[in-house]
Scaffold this active site. Structure first.
Site, PDB file in Angstrom:
ATOM      1  N   VAL A 172      12.346  -2.713  -7.982  1.00 42.99           N
ATOM      2  CA  VAL A 172      13.443  -1.849  -7.575  1.00 42.99           C
ATOM      3  C   VAL A 172      14.370  -1.590  -8.766  1.00 42.99           C
ATOM      4  CG1 VAL A 172      15.288  -1.479  -5.914  1.00 42.99           C
ATOM      5  CG2 VAL A 172      13.353  -2.922  -5.320  1.00 42.99           C
TER       6      VAL A 172
ATOM      7  N   LYS B 185      12.534   2.484  -5.619  1.00 39.61           N
ATOM      8  CA  LYS B 185      11.545   1.406  -5.479  1.00 39.61           C
ATOM      9  C   LYS B 185      10.188   1.926  -5.909  1.00 39.61           C
ATOM     10  CE  LYS B 185      11.386  -2.213  -2.733  1.00 39.61           C
ATOM     11  NZ  LYS B 185      11.543  -3.049  -1.573  1.00 39.61           N
TER      12      LYS B 185
ATOM     13  N   ASP C 121       6.732  -6.594   8.357  1.00 42.55           N
ATOM     14  CA  ASP C 121       7.088  -7.647   7.397  1.00 42.55           C
ATOM     15  C   ASP C 121       8.580  -7.960   7.490  1.00 42.55           C
ATOM     16  OD1 ASP C 121       6.655  -9.538   5.455  1.00 42.55           O
ATOM     17  OD2 ASP C 121       6.840  -8.139   3.790  1.00 42.55           O
TER      18      ASP C 121
END
Lengths: 206, 521
Positions: B77, B92, B183
């Site tokens: 990032v 990112k 996630d």
């Protein structure tokens, strides 16, 4: 291809492109160097190494390869960082201290595979100076002569230190603690891997 | 002088004889490190060169890359500047190993993510893809991750649950649009400077998996390795990720960050959210939101009961029983405390630690809003002192006093809370620790108003007394409190009123205790 030495001289004279070319040639290797020893500060240490390199350009004698010169700087940068980090004295013995001593619980996420991480853990258990020798010789493929330059020691000494570092690594491999997060026994994987690698004189794997 | 140029991949100097390859050496040569390739590497390198004056700052699309912010499993990032809209953004750069096909699929999903406009979902501004790399431009959030936020300073369980509630709202919105996070973990929730939580990296895990599948020769999934502890059990059995597996990860994260701050109620929610079978969990994140809101509700009501309310309670109660009932109601209302537990006057010693937990929470909240949180804190302090045993353990008491001393210092410094400071001191002062009750301490008289307010805090004291069964020959917690209130100047009549005893009984008890402790009334 323009030699590193020439690029360094041109960069010193203000040729930015030469500087960029030089950086791009060695960026990965220097990043690797710090990744396995001070991963969290790696970016900063890489930058410091190249900065020191550009500043020390005039001191570069041209007696050896540029790569050896650069790794020599990286090693100094690392040692300086560790001394500051652990408030160690001026005479910190990097022949005794390991990365695991300096940064307990150091990450081995840099390695892709479980077996590699296992090996990396072993490398982090041996004295830092030995770790550097092994990595520079096997990963960066420095010759014994270049190793001697980078470490500022006679070639004969470099050779015997390389031998000793390998012994230390063999011993360390048997002491590496298993990690709970290892999906399978890394020891087992290592054994399989070694078998595949036709390793007749593989070190004993329990 | 012309030296051979030395490339990283240059063959070893052939003039130096290498030893024959051994297994160890082969192994060493087989080590591959995770290094960023493609765009992430290029940008890192160019940033370095720019800092060394060897290049201009790099650009990606119209964005000028300013610095590296960090890296994780998903990629690197960077902080970047958007000259068009004149603002800083986060760029990112994703690990790309799957080639153009993966990049295209990723772009498609990033576009659908960009359509999720919710205050608790990290806003996606832009997406870029080429053959070798993919990048996502999002709003720049500078407060760090939820994990960092929790460890940055003392946080109450309520404030942590609030961040999770916000995250749950973000997840619920995405779920309604058919997007699964895949996630969720404390590192994927970013906290803005204003304190609001944003769920980030939606669906990226999926791309990562996809990339791993598509890229030849990279065995094992680094994603699964990285965040295994948040993975719902069914995912390991090969069941596709779903809102239910997100919910599992959500509660694992909640449990992790609450740590021992978790109260019984939060524990129950976590237990249900982390059930092995997806069907046994909450129906949806909407249901989770409702539960979390409920969990926070009693704490939110803290703004309602005031000191004056307490006075009213104290004045309305005419006997011990009604005091107790009022106190129970008040405690439940104010701190969401488990009424049943208090009412049972727990004999297993469970009460003390649980009250202590509330004390810590209240202490933390008190620092944020002293006016609001002082009354319940004092009340709990009284109850806690009364319920805890053995009270004669001076070491324990002085330890507690030390932890309270910072609080006292704070409290005394606040205008308008002096009354409560006095009460708190009465409840947790040094005298209790050493049991040095002496008449000398009677120097300070409370004003009428202070007495009134102190009496109002007494339901909790009464509760504590009721919860404690005194043993024959030793001063009980209640006794010590009694002495302390008395030694700080509270009239015997008032003590009698608030403890539901007769004036005579109180006076006798005080006299008796003083005699035993070596003082004289």
């Amino acid at each position: 291809m323009t030699a590193d030495e020439t690029l360094l001289a041109r960069w010193k004279e203000g040729d930015r492109e030469a500087g960029m070319t030089l950086i791009s040639r060695h960026y990965d290797a220097i990043t690797r160097f710090f990744q396995t020893k001070a991963a969290r500060e790696a970016d900063d240490l890489v930058q410091r190494t190249f900065l020191a390199c550009s500043e020390a350009a005039s001191r570069y004698s041209g007696g050896g390869t540029f790569r050896a010169f650069l790794f020599g700087i990286a090693r100094n940068v690392l040692y300086e960082h560790i001394r500051r980090d652990i408030r160690a004295g001026k005479h910190t013995d990097f022949h005794a201290l390991s990365v695991a001593d300096v940064h307990p619980g150091v990450s081995t996420q840099a390695a892709r595979r479980a077996e590699s991480r296992f090996l990396l853990r072993a490398l982090q258990l041996i004295p830092i100076e030995s770790q550097i020798i092994v990595e520079l010789y096997y990963w960066e493929e420095l010759s014994v002569g270049e190793l001697a330059e980078a470490l500022d020691i006679p070639p004969g000494t470099a050779k015997s230190r390389l031998h000793r570092a390998r012994q230390q690594l063999k011993e360390a491999l048997e002491q590496v603690p298993e990690e709970a997060s290892d999906p399978r026994s890394a020891r087992l994987l290592l054994a399989e891997w070694l078998e595949k690698l036709e390793g007749h004189d593989a070190m004993p794997v329990r | 002088m012309h030296l051979p140029s030395s490339q990283p991949a240059a063959p070893a100097d052939p003039t130096v004889e290498r030893e024959p390859t051994s297994g160890l050496e082969a192994m060493l040569r087989g080590v591959r490190l995770r290094q960023h390739g493609g765009l992430a590497r290029e940008l890192g390198m160019q940033l370095l060169a720019a800092r060394l004056g060897a290049a201009e700052p790099p650009h990606v699309g119209r964005y000028r890359v300013v610095s590296k912010l960090g890296e994780g499993g998903m990629g690197v990032v960077f902080r970047a500047h958007d000259p068009l809209l004149s603002r800083d953004v986060a760029l990112k750069v994703l690990r790309m190993e799957g080639g153009a096909e993966a990049a295209t699929r990723m772009a498609a999903e990033a576009r659908s993510l960009a359509a999720v406009a919710h205050p608790n979902v990290l806003a996606v501004h832009d997406v870029g893809v080429d053959d070798e790399s993919a990048w996502i431009v999002t709003e720049l959030v500078t407060g760090g991750t939820l994990r960092e936020w929790v460890s940055a300073q003392t946080r109450s369980w309520q404030s942590i649950v609030e961040r999770f509630l916000e995250s749950a709202r973000g997840l619920a919105t995405a779920h309604r649009m058919g997007l699964v996070h895949r996630d969720f973990k404390p590192d994927n929730v970013l906290i803005g400077a204003e304190g609001r939580a944003r769920v980030s990296d939606f669906g990226l895990a999926r791309h990562q998996e996809l990339l791993t599948e598509l890229s030849a020769g990279s065995p094992g999934s680094s994603v699964i390795e990285g965040t295994a502890s948040y993975l719902a059990p069914e995912l390991l059995r090969g069941v596709p990720a779903s809102a239910a597996s997100d919910q599992y990860a959500f509660f694992v994260s909640l449990r992790e960050l609450l740590g021992d701050r978790a109260t019984g109620l939060a524990d129950d929610l976590i237990a249900q959210g982390t059930q092995r079978e997806p069907e046994a969990r909450f129906d949806s994140m909407d249901a989770v939101i409702a539960e979390l809101e409920d969990l926070l509700r009693p704490a939110a009501r803290l703004s309602q009961p005031s000191l004056e309310d307490l006075v009213a309670i104290g004045q309305e109660a005419t006997d011990r029983q009604s005091y107790l009932e009022a106190a129970l109601g008040w405690v439940q209302r104010v701190v969401g405390y488990d009424t049943a537990l208090l009412g049972r006057a727990d004999r297993e010693g469970e009460l003390g630690p649980r009250i202590e937990g509330f004390e810590d929470t209240l202490l933390a909240q008190f620092r944020e809003a002293p006016e609001l949180y002082a009354p319940p804190l004092v009340g709990l302090e009284l109850a806690s002192a009364a319920a805890r045993r053995p009270v004669t353990d001076t070491e324990v008491l002085s330890q507690r006093d030390r932890s309270m001393s910072a609080f006292h210092a704070d409290l005394l410094g606040k205008k308008g809370t002096r009354v409560m400071a006095v009460a708190a001191l009465a409840a947790a002062g040094k005298q209790l620790g050493s049991l040095q009750i002496s008449r000398n301490a009677r120097g300070t008289r409370f004003s009428d108003r202070e007495q009134r307010l102190l009496a109002a805090a007494a339901p909790i004291l009464a509760l504590g007394l009721a919860a404690h069964e005194p043993r024959a020959d030793e001063p009980t917690d209640g006794d010590v409190l009694l002495l302390r209130l008395w030694s700080r100047g509270l009239a015997v009549e008032d003590i009698a009123t608030v403890t539901g005893s007769s004036v005579h009984a109180v006076a006798e008890r005080i006299e008796d205790l003083c005699a035993r402790l070596g003082g004289a009334p």
